[in-house]
Design an enzyme around this catalytic site. Structure first.
Site, PDB file in Angstrom:
ATOM      1  CG  HIS A  17       3.611  -2.113  -4.891  1.00 12.74           C
ATOM      2  ND1 HIS A  17       2.370  -2.837  -4.942  1.00 12.74           N
ATOM      3  CD2 HIS A  17       4.384  -3.404  -5.239  1.00 12.74           C
ATOM      4  CE1 HIS A  17       2.581  -4.244  -5.275  1.00 12.74           C
ATOM      5  NE2 HIS A  17       3.879  -4.136  -5.327  1.00 12.74           N
ATOM      6  CB  CYS A  75      13.386  13.961 -12.424  1.00  7.62           C
ATOM      7  SG  CYS A  75      13.647  14.517 -14.169  1.00  7.62           S
ATOM      8  CB  ALA A 100      -8.008  -5.778   8.270  1.00  7.93           C
ATOM      9  CG  ASN A 151      -1.841  -1.181   1.143  1.00 11.67           C
ATOM     10  OD1 ASN A 151      -1.940  -1.828   0.145  1.00 11.67           O
ATOM     11  ND2 ASN A 151      -2.405  -1.563   2.324  1.00 11.67           N
TER      12      ASN A 151
END
Ligand code: OAD
Ligand code: ZN
Length: 252
Positions: free
Chosen positions: A124, A132, A239, A107
């Site tokens: 990720h 840039c 969860a 996440n």
């Protein structure tokens, strides 16, 4: 259909956590659902409404940088307004009580950190900074409101900036990935929470853990490819409900 999580399963999971030397957590989009973050797959999944290749690829950014940046601006705003739910606080409690609890995540929403959880391994990328597109070497830029005044935001060299999230076709941050593999290879227990287990290499972590003899607990209202493997303890629930129940069973 989701089944009710039985008390027996909760107390079994609690025993496993209490007995484990090193527990490692691996989270996906489902971990944040009850805080209001949309998942990618499933009924109201983002990838049903949007095309991943338009929004989460280098090509997409080059073709339509304004659209991509508007999308990330919205996501960032949404994430900033959200609060971690009870499941996040439960993870923070385990970490505080046991001192060590590395949390590997796919996440980018920052909710783990917002819940006070330390030692977060972001596979990720994140929504905190941008860099840039041309990799000119300029330092990463913090993603604040200022950055979005003029879309698309640009680097000091004139190139378009890109958010520091992993785009399709890109390599994962190598240090984070190495650490994740090492943890999978050395943990005694892995909690796999809210991931559909279809995106590699995150999906391989519980398999690596199992292969070296670690136990695996899956917390997910739906079945995944992990559910049917021998040795997975399946907790079919969300969860936000299951984690607080486990923590109560371990620490009272
Ligand atoms: P997915 O959207 O693929 O899967 C979400 C999972 O969460 C599903 O298995 C759901 O059943 C489960 N889930 C839903 N609500 C839940 C809840 N309240 N509690 C627990 N679980 C719940 O998300 P990921 O597996 O994280 O990649 O997706 C992996 C990657 O695919 C993402 O990181 C993203 C995407 O393309 C990149 O952007 C690089
Ligand atoms: Zn530049």
């Amino acid at each position: 259909m989701a089944e009710l999580t039985s008390l027996n399963l909760i107390s079994k999971a609690a025993d496993m956590i209490a007995a484990a030397g090193l527990t490692v957590v691996s989270t996906g989009a489902g971990m944040s659902r009850e805080s209001g973050v949309r998942t990618f797959r499933g009924e109201d999944g983002l990838w049903r409404e949007y095309k991943a290749e338009d929004l989460a690829s280098r090509e997409g950014i080059r073709k339509n940088p304004e659209l991509v940046w508007e999308w990330y601006r919205e996501r960032l705003k949404a994430c900033e307004e959200l609060e971690p739910h009870a499941g996040y606080h439960a993870l923070a409690r385990i970490q505080n009580e046991q001192d060590t609890l590395p949390v590997i995540t796919q996440n980018i929403d920052g909710l783990l950190q917002k819940a006070g959880i330390r030692d977060v391994i972001e596979l990720h990328g994140n929504l905190r900074t941008a860099s840039c597109m041309n990799e000119c070497g300029a330092p990463n830029v913090r993603m604040t409101e200022d950055l979005f005044k003029d879309l698309p935001p640009r680097c000091t060299c004139g190139s378009i900036l890109r958010p520091d999230v992993v785009l399709f076709g890109e390599q994962l941050p190598q240090q984070a990935l190495k650490r994740a593999f090492r943890l999978a290879d050395s943990c005694d227990l892995m909690l796999v929470i809210g991931t559909s287990m279809v995106v590699y290499p995150a999906s391989s972590l519980p398999l690596i853990a199992m292969r070296q003899g670690a136990q695996v607990i899956e917390i997910n209202p739906e079945e995944t490819p992990l559910s049917s493997l021998d040795g997975t303890l399946n907790l079919r629930g969300t969860a936000g409900t299951v984690l607080p129940e486990i923590v109560k069973a371990v620490f009272g």
